[in-house]
Design a protein around this motif. Sequence first.
Motif, PDB file in Angstrom:
ATOM      1  N   GLY A   1       0.840  -1.195   0.000  1.00  0.00           N
ATOM      2  CA  GLY A   1       0.000   0.000   0.000  1.00  0.00           C
ATOM      3  C   GLY A   1       0.872   1.241   0.000  1.00  0.00           C
ATOM      4  O   GLY A   1       2.056   1.188   0.351  1.00  0.00           O
ATOM      5  N   ALA A   2       0.291   2.362  -0.412  1.00  0.00           N
ATOM      6  CA  ALA A   2       1.030   3.618  -0.483  1.00  0.00           C
ATOM      7  C   ALA A   2       0.098   4.760  -0.092  1.00  0.00           C
ATOM      8  O   ALA A   2      -1.124   4.657  -0.251  1.00  0.00           O
ATOM      9  CB  ALA A   2       1.587   3.841  -1.885  1.00  0.00           C
TER      10      ALA A   2
ATOM     11  N   ALA B   1      -5.569   8.893  10.385  1.00  0.00           N
ATOM     12  CA  ALA B   1      -5.558   8.354   9.020  1.00  0.00           C
ATOM     13  C   ALA B   1      -4.347   7.442   8.808  1.00  0.00           C
ATOM     14  O   ALA B   1      -4.438   6.424   8.107  1.00  0.00           O
ATOM     15  CB  ALA B   1      -5.548   9.487   8.008  1.00  0.00           C
ATOM     16  N   ALA B   2      -3.216   7.796   9.420  1.00  0.00           N
ATOM     17  CA  ALA B   2      -2.023   6.953   9.312  1.00  0.00           C
ATOM     18  C   ALA B   2      -2.263   5.608   9.996  1.00  0.00           C
ATOM     19  O   ALA B   2      -1.864   4.553   9.480  1.00  0.00           O
ATOM     20  CB  ALA B   2      -0.823   7.660   9.930  1.00  0.00           C
ATOM     21  N   ARG B   3      -2.927   5.641  11.145  1.00  0.00           N
ATOM     22  CA  ARG B   3      -3.245   4.385  11.830  1.00  0.00           C
ATOM     23  C   ARG B   3      -4.243   3.561  11.013  1.00  0.00           C
ATOM     24  O   ARG B   3      -4.131   2.329  10.921  1.00  0.00           O
ATOM     25  CB  ARG B   3      -3.796   4.662  13.231  1.00  0.00           C
ATOM     26  N   GLN B   4      -5.208   4.247  10.414  1.00  0.00           N
ATOM     27  CA  GLN B   4      -6.185   3.556   9.579  1.00  0.00           C
ATOM     28  C   GLN B   4      -5.492   2.870   8.397  1.00  0.00           C
ATOM     29  O   GLN B   4      -5.838   1.741   8.014  1.00  0.00           O
ATOM     30  CB  GLN B   4      -7.233   4.536   9.067  1.00  0.00           C
ATOM     31  N   PHE B   5      -4.530   3.537   7.817  1.00  0.00           N
ATOM     32  CA  PHE B   5      -3.757   2.971   6.714  1.00  0.00           C
ATOM     33  C   PHE B   5      -3.029   1.707   7.163  1.00  0.00           C
ATOM     34  O   PHE B   5      -3.094   0.652   6.518  1.00  0.00           O
ATOM     35  CB  PHE B   5      -2.780   4.026   6.201  1.00  0.00           C
TER      36      PHE B   5
ATOM     37  N   PRO C   1      -5.178  13.348   3.581  1.00  0.00           N
ATOM     38  CA  PRO C   1      -4.347  12.199   3.165  1.00  0.00           C
ATOM     39  C   PRO C   1      -5.026  11.394   2.051  1.00  0.00           C
ATOM     40  O   PRO C   1      -6.252  11.318   1.993  1.00  0.00           O
ATOM     41  CB  PRO C   1      -4.234  11.370   4.441  1.00  0.00           C
ATOM     42  N   GLU C   2      -4.214  10.819   1.193  1.00  0.00           N
ATOM     43  CA  GLU C   2      -4.694   9.953   0.124  1.00  0.00           C
ATOM     44  C   GLU C   2      -4.045   8.578   0.285  1.00  0.00           C
ATOM     45  O   GLU C   2      -2.822   8.492   0.455  1.00  0.00           O
ATOM     46  CB  GLU C   2      -4.361  10.535  -1.246  1.00  0.00           C
ATOM     47  N   ILE C   3      -4.865   7.538   0.226  1.00  0.00           N
ATOM     48  CA  ILE C   3      -4.384   6.186   0.457  1.00  0.00           C
ATOM     49  C   ILE C   3      -4.666   5.321  -0.764  1.00  0.00           C
ATOM     50  O   ILE C   3      -5.751   5.393  -1.350  1.00  0.00           O
ATOM     51  CB  ILE C   3      -5.043   5.585   1.714  1.00  0.00           C
ATOM     52  N   PHE C   4      -3.694   4.497  -1.137  1.00  0.00           N
ATOM     53  CA  PHE C   4      -3.796   3.646  -2.321  1.00  0.00           C
ATOM     54  C   PHE C   4      -3.514   2.198  -1.930  1.00  0.00           C
ATOM     55  O   PHE C   4      -2.420   1.882  -1.430  1.00  0.00           O
ATOM     56  CB  PHE C   4      -2.817   4.122  -3.395  1.00  0.00           C
ATOM     57  N   LEU C   5      -4.494   1.317  -2.143  1.00  0.00           N
ATOM     58  CA  LEU C   5      -4.383  -0.087  -1.750  1.00  0.00           C
ATOM     59  C   LEU C   5      -4.497  -0.982  -2.983  1.00  0.00           C
ATOM     60  O   LEU C   5      -5.074  -0.589  -3.984  1.00  0.00           O
ATOM     61  CB  LEU C   5      -5.481  -0.441  -0.750  1.00  0.00           C
TER      62      LEU C   5
ATOM     63  N   ALA D   1      -3.285  -9.007  -0.747  1.00  0.00           N
ATOM     64  CA  ALA D   1      -2.874  -7.896  -1.614  1.00  0.00           C
ATOM     65  C   ALA D   1      -2.128  -8.439  -2.832  1.00  0.00           C
ATOM     66  O   ALA D   1      -1.335  -9.381  -2.732  1.00  0.00           O
ATOM     67  CB  ALA D   1      -1.989  -6.919  -0.842  1.00  0.00           C
ATOM     68  N   SER D   2      -2.367  -7.833  -3.973  1.00  0.00           N
ATOM     69  CA  SER D   2      -1.735  -8.289  -5.216  1.00  0.00           C
ATOM     70  C   SER D   2      -0.312  -7.773  -5.365  1.00  0.00           C
ATOM     71  O   SER D   2       0.490  -8.319  -6.114  1.00  0.00           O
ATOM     72  CB  SER D   2      -2.556  -7.818  -6.415  1.00  0.00           C
TER      73      SER D   2
END
Length: 254
Positions: free
Chosen positions: A109-110, A138-142, A250-254, A153-154
């Motif tokens: 993730g990023a 949000a960092a903890r959620q990530f 914050p933007e999160i990419f999974l 995860a791929s």
Amino acid sequence: MNDVNLIYFSPTGTTKKIVTEMAKAYSSASPGVIDLTNRAEPQTVKGTVLIGAPVYVGRLPGVFPERLNQINLENTDCLLAVVYGNREYEDALLELKDLVEQKGGTILGAAAFIGEHSLSSGKTPIARGRPDAEDLAAARQFGRAIRERKGHASGKIAVPGNYPYREVPPKPEVIIQTDKGKCTLCYSCIALCPVAAIPQENPLKTDGTKCLRCCACIKACPEEAREVVDPTSLKIRNMLFEKCQVRKEPEIFL
């Protein structure tokens, strides 16, 4: 090294805060720490690695790839984070992703987070106080989301950015002025500088050709004796103060 490790470049401590919160939610184990802020030594890590870097002019700091290249990331699972000053992170997250993949890491993730801009000041605040409580949550959620998805995860994460990366313009000499009347020669600024731009024998001087404009020495000076004064830095500061006040998230990419 531990099965969970933090790797970061964090002159003012904002990136360190983000990856530390990510680690708290990802694992209850105490992580190993590789701080690339001032130096790098060849090391091999294993397991999961949380990697964080600040964004300078839409890219990673120039010294960061050099220092990360000292770390063997083969067969590691990686969580990535870049931290920017409420303007744009542009190609930095893509650059970090490419760098880690080239070193053999698998991206789980990023994310892009916001931290107080290095040029933020009392009169011209830019993302003052960030990362704040919402950012850290949000960092903890990530970190929690990656923990829950691990094994499913791929490893094929798409993040914003362009290639070729944004060309970094030539950096003019940075001028940091030290008030001799305030400076107590505590030498704390010397230890903080990530590129040794402040001479060991004279903390009143700063080599502006080396300076990254991270402003760690300015923000940490107990006497508030240091300040950036060159026209380019002041122009950038005023532009950011005028145009970058709308809060970004914050933007999160999974």
